[in-house]
Design a protein around this motif. Structure first.
Motif, short mmCIF file in Angstrom:
data_model
loop_
_atom_site.label_atom_id
_atom_site.label_comp_id
_atom_site.label_asym_id
_atom_site.label_seq_id
_atom_site.Cartn_x
_atom_site.Cartn_y
_atom_site.Cartn_z
N SER A 167 0.84 -1.21 0.00
CA SER A 167 0.00 0.00 0.00
C SER A 167 0.87 1.25 0.00
O SER A 167 0.57 2.22 -0.71
CB SER A 167 -0.92 0.02 1.22
N LEU A 168 1.92 1.24 0.78
CA LEU A 168 2.81 2.41 0.83
C LEU A 168 3.45 2.66 -0.53
O LEU A 168 3.58 3.81 -0.95
CB LEU A 168 3.87 2.22 1.92
N LEU A 169 3.83 1.60 -1.23
CA LEU A 169 4.39 1.76 -2.57
C LEU A 169 3.37 2.41 -3.50
O LEU A 169 3.70 3.36 -4.22
CB LEU A 169 4.83 0.41 -3.15
N LEU A 170 2.13 1.92 -3.46
CA LEU A 170 1.10 2.47 -4.33
C LEU A 170 0.77 3.91 -3.98
O LEU A 170 0.33 4.69 -4.83
CB LEU A 170 -0.16 1.61 -4.26
N MET A 171 1.02 4.30 -2.73
CA MET A 171 0.81 5.69 -2.31
C MET A 171 1.92 6.60 -2.78
O MET A 171 1.82 7.81 -2.69
CB MET A 171 0.71 5.76 -0.79
N GLY A 172 3.03 6.00 -3.24
CA GLY A 172 4.12 6.80 -3.77
C GLY A 172 5.40 6.74 -2.97
O GLY A 172 6.38 7.42 -3.30
N ALA A 173 5.43 5.95 -1.90
CA ALA A 173 6.66 5.84 -1.10
C ALA A 173 7.77 5.20 -1.93
O ALA A 173 7.52 4.33 -2.77
CB ALA A 173 6.40 5.01 0.15
N HIS A 174 8.98 5.66 -1.69
CA HIS A 174 10.12 5.18 -2.47
C HIS A 174 10.49 3.76 -2.05
O HIS A 174 10.62 3.46 -0.86
CB HIS A 174 11.32 6.12 -2.25
N PRO A 175 10.69 2.85 -3.02
CA PRO A 175 10.99 1.45 -2.70
C PRO A 175 12.26 1.25 -1.87
O PRO A 175 12.32 0.31 -1.08
CB PRO A 175 11.12 0.77 -4.06
N LEU A 176 13.25 2.10 -2.03
CA LEU A 176 14.47 1.93 -1.23
C LEU A 176 14.23 2.27 0.23
O LEU A 176 14.74 1.59 1.13
CB LEU A 176 15.62 2.77 -1.79
N ARG A 177 13.44 3.29 0.49
CA ARG A 177 13.07 3.60 1.88
C ARG A 177 12.19 2.49 2.43
O ARG A 177 12.29 2.11 3.59
CB ARG A 177 12.36 4.94 1.97
N LEU A 178 11.30 1.98 1.59
CA LEU A 178 10.42 0.89 2.02
C LEU A 178 11.21 -0.37 2.34
O LEU A 178 10.85 -1.10 3.27
CB LEU A 178 9.38 0.59 0.95
N ALA A 179 12.26 -0.65 1.59
CA ALA A 179 13.03 -1.87 1.80
C ALA A 179 13.64 -1.90 3.20
O ALA A 179 13.55 -2.91 3.91
CB ALA A 179 14.13 -2.00 0.74
N ARG A 180 14.24 -0.81 3.60
CA ARG A 180 14.83 -0.75 4.95
C ARG A 180 13.76 -0.81 6.02
O ARG A 180 13.91 -1.50 7.03
CB ARG A 180 15.67 0.51 5.11
N PHE A 181 12.66 -0.10 5.80
CA PHE A 181 11.55 -0.12 6.74
C PHE A 181 10.99 -1.54 6.87
O PHE A 181 10.73 -2.02 7.98
CB PHE A 181 10.47 0.86 6.28
N ALA A 182 10.82 -2.22 5.74
CA ALA A 182 10.29 -3.58 5.76
C ALA A 182 11.21 -4.51 6.53
O ALA A 182 10.76 -5.31 7.35
CB ALA A 182 10.10 -4.08 4.32
#
Length: 92
Positions: free
Chosen positions: A54-69
């Motif tokens: 959902s965060l990706l579809l909202m526009g969050a950057h995948p590299l920031r998401l990777a660390r968060f995940a």
């Protein structure tokens, strides 16, 4: 997602990825940390649940998401699968 809202999501992800104090506070009391940022209810939910798709579809950057995940306990193959499911759902 508005530009201001996306900025808040990206800023929180940056803080969670780079500031151990924010991570500790988030782990102890997510609602309080989330309230410090101008987020929508859906953004709050996605961040609280580490819903990276959902965060990706909202526009969050995948590299920031990777660390968060990773910090949220999501294994790399599961992270990639969540992103792919989100992309597939968006394409429907």
């Amino acid at each position: 997602m508005t530009g201001v809202s996306l900025y808040a999501v990206q800023k929180l992800l940056f803080h969670l990825n780079n500031d151990p104090d924010v991570r500790k506070r988030f782990a102890a009391d997510r609602d309080t940390v989330l309230a410090e940022y101008p987020l929508t209810q859906e953004e709050r939910r996605a961040l609280a649940e580490a819903d990276v798709g959902s965060l990706l579809l909202m526009g969050a950057h995948p590299l920031r998401l990777a660390r968060f995940a990773g910090r949220s306990g999501l294994k790399w193959p599961d992270y990639l699968a969540a992103l792919q499911r989100a992309r597939d759902a968006r394409g429907r």
